[in-house]
Design an enzyme around this catalytic site. Structure first.
Site, PDB file in Angstrom:
ATOM      1  N   SER A   1       0.914  -1.197   0.043  1.00 39.17           N
ATOM      2  CA  SER A   1       0.186   0.194   0.037  1.00 39.17           C
ATOM      3  C   SER A   1       0.803   1.134  -0.206  1.00 39.17           C
ATOM      4  CB  SER A   1      -0.980  -0.074   1.212  1.00 39.17           C
ATOM      5  OG  SER A   1      -1.854   0.836   0.887  1.00 39.17           O
TER       6      SER A   1
ATOM      7  N   ASP B   1      -8.307  -6.239  -5.248  1.00 38.10           N
ATOM      8  CA  ASP B   1      -7.993  -4.977  -4.527  1.00 38.10           C
ATOM      9  C   ASP B   1      -8.853  -3.914  -5.160  1.00 38.10           C
ATOM     10  OD1 ASP B   1      -7.112  -3.024  -2.902  1.00 38.10           O
ATOM     11  OD2 ASP B   1      -4.773  -3.827  -3.303  1.00 38.10           O
TER      12      ASP B   1
ATOM     13  N   HIS C   1      -6.850  -6.279  -0.434  1.00 37.07           N
ATOM     14  CA  HIS C   1      -5.518  -5.425  -0.165  1.00 37.07           C
ATOM     15  C   HIS C   1      -4.615  -6.098   0.824  1.00 37.07           C
ATOM     16  CE1 HIS C   1      -3.719  -1.800  -0.560  1.00 37.07           C
ATOM     17  NE2 HIS C   1      -3.620  -1.436   0.557  1.00 37.07           N
TER      18      HIS C   1
END
Lengths: 810, 810
Positions: free
Chosen positions: B372, B492, B523
């Site tokens: 991320s 995601d 995610h």
């Protein structure tokens, strides 16, 4: 955020000073200071154990805001101490954020609002010392005591002197032991059993973890967790064994179970085996282990001068014997481990060795810990009255396996585990199967034993019989000598509330210490719940029980501690589960209505049978079933009866065991009833599962295990209702679970049955609802039978002994 | 269970022997053995490092079944070796359970079925050695290599010699370093920035963990994770700042964004600050830390001779500067940390010290890791081409912040975070606020900076502008010198697929090594996914990249590795994201139908406005909205268009970027469209979140961190559909996200837009669906406006470049 600490002692100044000296926060030099601001500064510097030089310490003082305009570094140069500055700094040390959580303008207001302890006046050295002592014993934003947090940051690790004994502060043992040096040893305790019938006494594997400091004459107490899951589980086998729930309810032959004999399921016993001969005795183990599947509360104590022992018991990996799901043998095997710990029983260094090994490092004081089956074994062992077991912390423990797998003559699954039964669990925990070479020898015996359990549990009748009577610890509770802490979730539908309620009632008569904690969770541990200092309470308790520390734990900890179901982070203390003022009100059933006072004659009925589509849908979607069951005008409208009170004109405390009296007929010769109490009223309610507030935010020692901080939040959206409690019964067991009566079709019978116990606050303006239904898609068998239930409502009522609600619904 | 190992090397026998000697599984004495059964027995004994004496080792041999009737202990006394016996034992060492997972009758069948490597013939010592080597490199039931498991049990800890250098086996570094002695040090790197405008270069805090063995001349490489979350987050602030989603879409003035200048949001810069003077230089840190919020993949490498560095960057707790959400300054601050690691930049022992400290223990080779925002910073730093950064493992990384918070001129929230934007995230990560004393000094500057971000992101237009252009790393990808591993979840919807797709495309032209892994998760991290040896792959990779080990990692690891969405535990290897055979088929839109070939003239339309009740319901219940959106005949029937192909007559591989061409009119002067591709067909599908298979079942070293083993399971119940991908656009940005065009009411416009990239197997018999709708309750603004959208269907079609499905729907 609300601070709820029940384990905090409030000593006088003299004691505070003595204790602060003991943990090096004060010394002769600091005690001779006369300037409170200098003393304060010295104390704050010590709250940064990660800073190794004066230069770094100075940056830490500069990192704290003392007022809205000045850092602590600047403030201490220019001003006298104030309570505002003191608590601004204190709150930051507790991880509260200035400007976000509290205002630098008025930290005391925040303390008051959140129930954080604070002193209004801080002017001299004494008040600084006193307030600092309290601060160290205050929980921070993650729910961890500041001193524990500092220990995690290296406060005690910075001490250079060797550890020779535990250190207590504020009545609680401190994490001064070096967890990188913990000793992990495996030994094999010889039990008094031969459950696998091989002519030899069963050995059970014991994994122990003890502080390295025990090598230097320190004797330590033991936290013993008997976890049948600890060595692995046979998930695949269990899944295969799961019983079918889509089976019809069947008529049962009338009669009374003989609780004294075991027809068909009795284990054959062979000639009494003899003990293994001991060739010699050693202090050195020959086997070690890693990756213990630990309970974090145990880990916490490992840094504090306690040893931890795990034993999965008979029939588990690397142990002898067989699993028997809550039988007396399982209790004895766990009891035997304690006997080894106190020197009353041999253990061997390996399964085939004659070399004995002693628990030479044990001080002979043992506590049992653990949840669910683990807590159940703690309870079971306590009923043996074994010497050495000083206390148990039994969390979500079963007190009677009948109350786990059955209810009033019915098969009733633990919530979330439809189809599970004693045989399934026995096989699931039979991890001895995983030692393939070992399993070869006992395969046949094990299969026979499993078959005997399947017969014994008697799924066909659902009756309380010999098998279940053997697994009912309530019968032996009078033998308990250990002090008892019971912990249970008020939303636990796995191990249902009756289990803890009955234990609690039985304990009342015993000359032991007993405490009860009821939280709003399901089947969970609460050691990391932010809104309660559970871990600290257990530290206070075990420091007292196992180290004999005189810390008033028995008086300080409340008898009954209950989490409120309306307001988050609120805990109530009381002395009894039921209210002392027993109002014994009765609510009568009228069409769709539940009321105090007279009702007129009327009948009501429902049919349990659904369309095949609806039936299948509910089988796969419990949420949708529960929604329709509780909602007026839903597709289940004609498949259940729903009675509601008027909205209550004040908050009602619903405590104890609800009793429902019915006059009911059914159109066939078998029938089952489910009964549910419901809180009707739109409200944002506490979530049943706690949310993670701080992932890995709690350190259980210095570079040691971590734990999440969690707590119950309010649901984001309001809900129209919440189930309070429920209960089930087989209409043929309307008198006793061990007695089957005739049920003639279309004949009215009177009966009174009990629901699971409750402790629930019904908010003002809400309605109390009673739902009468049959198939419980989460718990009962699902036959989708044409069963029509009829009721003479004028002879039906709900009794709530121990609840106070006079005039609430009028 | 399926074994999928991509990092296993298959050396020749000579190399196997040499490597087994190096890790003490073989020595001169065992190599001189001629009896394979004796050699085998010696090897198996070494697989029980927890057994400290011969007596215990013997019990371990007895605990394994060699055949259906004999333990290994008995078997080795009575029989010659067989491959059946060898693999029976091997499977038990891998934690598979005899009788449950495999049959002792035929272990080779199980190996074949599960793709576990095995040798059919085991007859002599050479075949035993060869098979044993392979076994040590085989993943066990939890997905962990047997040798790693043995290391966790203490295999390497039993060695008594001191560790002076890393040990490699099968091309991968082994956990021989003592994690109880890891050194944790905090230093402050001087960046080249002054983002808080105080006239001084910003220092950023760097927490580093290095093996203690570095004290003895060992230089180690570094895994560097730049995590803005690492020092805490301002959750409460972020929540307050969250933007309202229930706002109407508004008409925009036409025009083209000037990407070269920043009106209103440009940070003022002050006079160039100068570097801090260095008084002296030390090797000793003055500050330590605990409780690092670690990435378990980093922890894994800490036991293997790698250092780990965490730095949260400018504007975080104990660092200088401000957060600016993906700005160039954030990239530079992270790059500066690498410059310190390779000796090109000073760091200081504390924030106020002039004493410099060097990374004297670093070998100058750095990898960046993390998911991320963390992976985003890895990507961003790679685009600087900084020396020393050898590789990045960028997981779920953003390549262009516009693709995170916007889509084609629309505000489009990351999935699960409606209302979040660059300013919210900047404030959330601004943990410097949590050092209260520090915050006093920069409060005002910080508030100005935050206001500038709010202006710059320009939520009102949703256009790609100067602000976003500054946060677009795609522009600079040609500067990347580090080798790149990209990891992304095909489900995601937080960091959407376009981010990784665009990076991957950009990398193709560069003379670097690049690898792509696409999994079926959302995610998430995949280091603990059982069905893939991701951690081993990264070990192979980093041993090569950072220690220069010649292990063929570049050739051994596949270029593109994709998890199949139909069959659990299946991974496909390929060289490209899109199929090489570009069939470029076109699917035309007809009423309710998506078809190859001619369609006749027809119109279709829908109105986006819902009743207030429905609108409110969907706002609070995304699942119900998604259900109704995708279901025929639902309450959304007239609020969206749904087109379906015929059922496909074979499986279709849907890869790359779907393009939709539309001719559309709207009844007002603003409008937005959402487009969704759907797999219609009843099937049990992979769950989007992996389930825990073994809680804390993986040990990352000896008495070191633990990790759960997880994997994707099939849903228990079949579902009627699954979204494949979707996309959104503002009708005024139909040409470019930086260009606003006029939108006249009731006027037809032609446009072509792209959905998020996909990699999806549509099973035979399923239908491909295209949904055209407007408000996306999970992502777009929700104005519930009277917007009527009309389409000339004959001018609408779906293009799927890079997909092969000729004749599939005919």
């Amino acid at each position: 955020m609300k601070n709820n600490q029940f384990a905090r002692l409030k000593p006088n100044l003299k004691t505070k000073i003595a204790e602060l000296k003991q943990i090096n926060f004060l010394n002769q030099s600091s005690l001779s200071l006369t300037d409170p601001i200098q003393l304060w500064r010295e104390l704050v510097v010590k709250a940064f154990p990660q800073a190794k030089t004066a230069a770094v310490q100075t940056t830490k003082l500069a990192s704290l805001a003392a007022t809205e305009t000045e850092t602590l570094l600047d403030f201490t140069k220019n001003h006298p101490i104030t309570s505002t500055a003191f608590y601004n700094v204190a709150l930051q040390l507790l991880d509260f954020i200035a400007d976000t959580d509290f205002s630098l303008n008025n930290p005391l207001e925040f303390c008051e609002k959140t129930q954080l302890p604070c002193q209004k006046q801080i002017t001299d050295c004494s008040s600084v010392i006193s307030a600092w002592y309290d601060l160290l014993n205050t929980q921070n934003k993650q729910g961890q005591l500041l001193l524990d947090r500092l220990a995690g940051d290296g406060y005690f690790a910075n001490w250079k002197q060797p550890v020779t004994r535990p250190l207590f502060f504020n009545g609680k043992a401190q994490p001064i032991f070096d967890t990188t040096k913990l000793q992990r040893e495996t030994v094999y305790v010889e039990t008094e059993l031969d459950t696998d019938l091989d002519g030899k006494l069963d050995l059970v594997k014991v994994d122990l973890i003890r502080p390295a400091e025990t090598a230097n004459a320190l004797k330590v107490p033991v936290l013993f967790t008997a976890s049948p899951y600890n060595q692995g589980t046979n998930e695949a086998d269990a899944e295969k064994l799961m019983h079918k729930m889509s089976v019809p309810l069947q008529h049962k032959q009338t009669g009374i179970e003989d609780l004294t004999s075991d027809d068909g399921a009795k284990s054959t016993t062979n000639v009494a085996p003899i003990s293994r001969e001991i060739s010699d005795t050693t202090k050195s183990a020959q086997e070690t282990f890693t990756g213990e599947f630990s309970y974090r509360l145990n880990d916490y104590f490992l840094a504090r001068g306690f040893a931890v022992v795990y034993s999965a018991g008979i029939g588990t990996k690397d142990s002898d014997g067989l699993r028997t799901c809550g039988s007396i043998a399982e209790t004895i095997a766990a009891k035997n481990v304690i006997e080894w710990l106190i020197g009353d029983r041999p253990a061997f260094v390996s399964r085939n060795s004659t070399q004995a090994i002693t628990a030479w490092w044990s001080n002979g004081a043992v506590a049992m810990t653990g949840k669910s089956y683990l807590g159940t074994l703690a309870t079971a062992v306590a009923t043996t009255g074994v010497t050495g077991l000083k206390t148990i912390i039994a969390e979500a423990a079963i007190s009677n396996w009948y109350d786990y797998y059955r209810d009033h003559g019915l098969v009733v699954a633990p919530g979330g585990f439809p189809g599970e039964d004693a045989d399934v669990l026995a096989q699931e925990c039979f991890s001895r199967k995983q030692t393939g070479g070992d399993y070869l020898k006992i395969k046949e015996t094990a299969q026979q034993q499993l078959a005997a359990i399947t017969i014994g549990q008697d799924r066909n009748s659902g009756n309380y019989n010999y098998f279940w009577d053997q697994r009912n610890y309530l019968k032996d509770m009078q033998h308990i000598k250990a002090d008892v802490i019971l912990v249970h979730g008020l939303n636990d539908w796995n191990v249902k509330l009756r289990n803890v309620y009955n234990t609690w009632q039985k304990l009342q008569a015993l000359p032991i210490q007993k405490k009860l904690i009821l939280h709003q969770g399901q089947h969970i541990y609460i050691n990391n719940l932010r809104s309660l200092d559970f871990t600290d309470m257990m530290n206070l308790w075990l420091s007292h029980e196992l180290y004999g520390l005189n810390n008033q734990a028995e008086q300080v900890l409340p008898s009954v501690l209950v989490q409120d179901n309306i307001t988050p982070e609120k805990w109530l203390t009381t002395n009894r589960w039921q209210s002392s003022n027993q109002a014994l009100p009765t609510l009568n059933l009228a069409p769709n209505e539940l009321k105090v006072g007279k009702v007129s004659t009327s009948k009501a009925h429902f049919n349990d049978q659904l369309s095949p589509e609806k039936f299948e849908k509910y089988q796969h979607n419990l949420t949708s079933w529960q929604h329709d069951l509780l909602t007026n005008g839903s597709p289940l409208e004609n498949h259940r009866l729903l009675f509601k009170t008027k909205p209550s004109n004040h908050k009602i405390s619903l405590r104890g065991v609800p009793q429902v009296t019915l006059k009911v007929a059914v159109n066939q010769n078998c029938g089952l009833l489910s009964l549910m109490l419901v809180d009707y009223g739109v409200a944002r309610r506490l979530q049943e599962s706690p949310s993670v507030l701080s992932f890995r935010g709690i350190q259980l020692g210095y570079n040691w295990q971590e734990e999440n901080a969690v707590d119950f939040k309010l649901d984001a959206q309001p809900s129209p209702w919440k189930m309070i409690t429920k209960g089930h019964l087989n209409l043929q067991n309307r008198q006793h679970p061990w007695q089957v009566d005739e049920l003639n079709p279309n004949t009215y019978y009177s009966l009174t049955t009990e629901l699971q116990p409750m402790f629930y606050q019904l908010p003002a303006g809400h309605q109390l609802g009673l739902i009468i239904y049959a198939t419980d898609f989460g718990m009962t068998v699902q036959g989708n039978q044409n069963l029509e239930y009829s009721f003479e409502l004028e002879n039906c009522h709900l009794n709530l002994p121990g609840c106070q609600f006079e005039n609430a619904f009028s």
